[in-house]
Design a protein around this motif. Structure first.
Motif, short mmCIF file in Angstrom:
data_model
loop_
_atom_site.label_atom_id
_atom_site.label_comp_id
_atom_site.label_asym_id
_atom_site.label_seq_id
_atom_site.Cartn_x
_atom_site.Cartn_y
_atom_site.Cartn_z
N MET A 46 0.84 -1.17 0.00
CA MET A 46 0.00 0.00 0.00
C MET A 46 0.89 1.24 0.00
SD MET A 46 -2.92 1.14 2.77
CE MET A 46 -4.14 0.07 2.06
N THR A 47 0.55 2.18 -0.85
CA THR A 47 1.33 3.41 -0.93
C THR A 47 0.88 4.38 0.17
OG1 THR A 47 -0.23 4.54 -2.39
CG2 THR A 47 1.47 3.15 -3.45
N PRO A 48 1.73 5.35 0.51
CA PRO A 48 1.31 6.35 1.49
C PRO A 48 0.04 7.10 1.06
CG PRO A 48 3.68 6.44 1.21
CD PRO A 48 3.15 5.48 0.17
N GLU A 49 -0.10 7.35 -0.22
CA GLU A 49 -1.29 8.05 -0.71
C GLU A 49 -2.55 7.22 -0.48
OE1 GLU A 49 1.52 7.60 -2.59
OE2 GLU A 49 2.30 9.63 -2.33
N GLN A 50 -2.45 5.91 -0.73
CA GLN A 50 -3.60 5.03 -0.50
C GLN A 50 -3.94 4.97 0.99
OE1 GLN A 50 -1.77 1.62 -2.37
NE2 GLN A 50 -3.25 1.68 -4.07
N LEU A 51 -2.93 4.92 1.82
CA LEU A 51 -3.15 4.88 3.26
C LEU A 51 -3.85 6.15 3.73
CD1 LEU A 51 -2.70 3.69 6.10
CD2 LEU A 51 -0.53 4.91 6.12
N LEU A 52 -3.37 7.30 3.28
CA LEU A 52 -3.96 8.57 3.70
C LEU A 52 -5.39 8.74 3.19
CD1 LEU A 52 -0.86 10.88 3.24
CD2 LEU A 52 -1.86 10.07 5.39
N ALA A 53 -5.73 8.07 2.10
CA ALA A 53 -7.08 8.16 1.55
C ALA A 53 -8.09 7.29 2.30
CB ALA A 53 -7.07 7.78 0.07
N LEU A 54 -7.63 6.36 3.12
CA LEU A 54 -8.55 5.49 3.86
C LEU A 54 -9.38 6.29 4.85
CD1 LEU A 54 -6.36 2.37 4.78
CD2 LEU A 54 -8.26 2.46 3.17
N GLU A 55 -10.64 5.94 4.92
CA GLU A 55 -11.53 6.53 5.93
C GLU A 55 -11.36 5.76 7.23
OE1 GLU A 55 -13.58 9.18 5.63
OE2 GLU A 55 -12.76 9.50 3.61
N PRO A 56 -11.62 6.40 8.37
CA PRO A 56 -11.61 5.64 9.63
C PRO A 56 -12.61 4.49 9.52
CG PRO A 56 -11.75 7.98 10.07
CD PRO A 56 -11.93 7.80 8.58
N GLY A 57 -12.21 3.34 10.03
CA GLY A 57 -13.10 2.20 9.96
C GLY A 57 -12.35 0.88 9.94
N ARG A 58 -13.04 -0.14 9.47
CA ARG A 58 -12.55 -1.50 9.58
C ARG A 58 -11.18 -1.75 8.95
NH1 ARG A 58 -17.15 -5.95 8.71
NH2 ARG A 58 -17.88 -5.26 10.72
#
Length: 117
Positions: free
Chosen positions: A1-13
């Motif tokens: 997972m790239t940093p950009e993908q990680l930062l795009a995640l919403e809080p949750g599961r």
């Protein structure tokens, strides 16, 4: 997972699962999708990305995963978190988010990802 993908995640599961696996020392359950396990027990991860008490467990884990310092800045509409690796010469992993738990989780994951590289 790239940093950009990680930062795009919403809080949750998914964000909670990544924190459990990468920061908190859980393993992926082979038997149930979305579950993590520590020892013989499989469970859903805690709500690290939305519950401040669970997010503080992430902060308390920093010495074990060799992260040395955290700084949290609170604004009117967002929170910023900087996490430093064990060397002061390293650049901090910095994240801005709407809530402190989300910022703590994402910054911790970025810092752990940086150490893995």
């Amino acid at each position: 997972m790239t940093p950009e993908q990680l930062l795009a995640l919403e809080p949750g599961r998914e964000l909670n699962r990544l924190v459990a696996l990468k920061v908190m020392g859980y393993e992926q359950s082979r038997f149930q999708v979305g579950y993590v396990r520590k020892g013989a027990y499989a469970t859903y991860p805690k709500h690290y990305s939305s519950d401040i008490s669970a997010a503080w467990e992430v902060v308390e884990r920093f010495p074990i995963v060799n992260l040395s310092r955290i700084e949290i800045f609170e604004g009117n509409y967002h929170h910023a978190v900087e996490i430093y690796a064990d060397s002061e010469t390293n650049e901090p992993s910095m994240v801005e988010a709407h809530t402190a738990p989300e910022a703590i989780c994402k910054a911790a994951l970025l810092a752990v990802m940086d150490k893995e590289e």
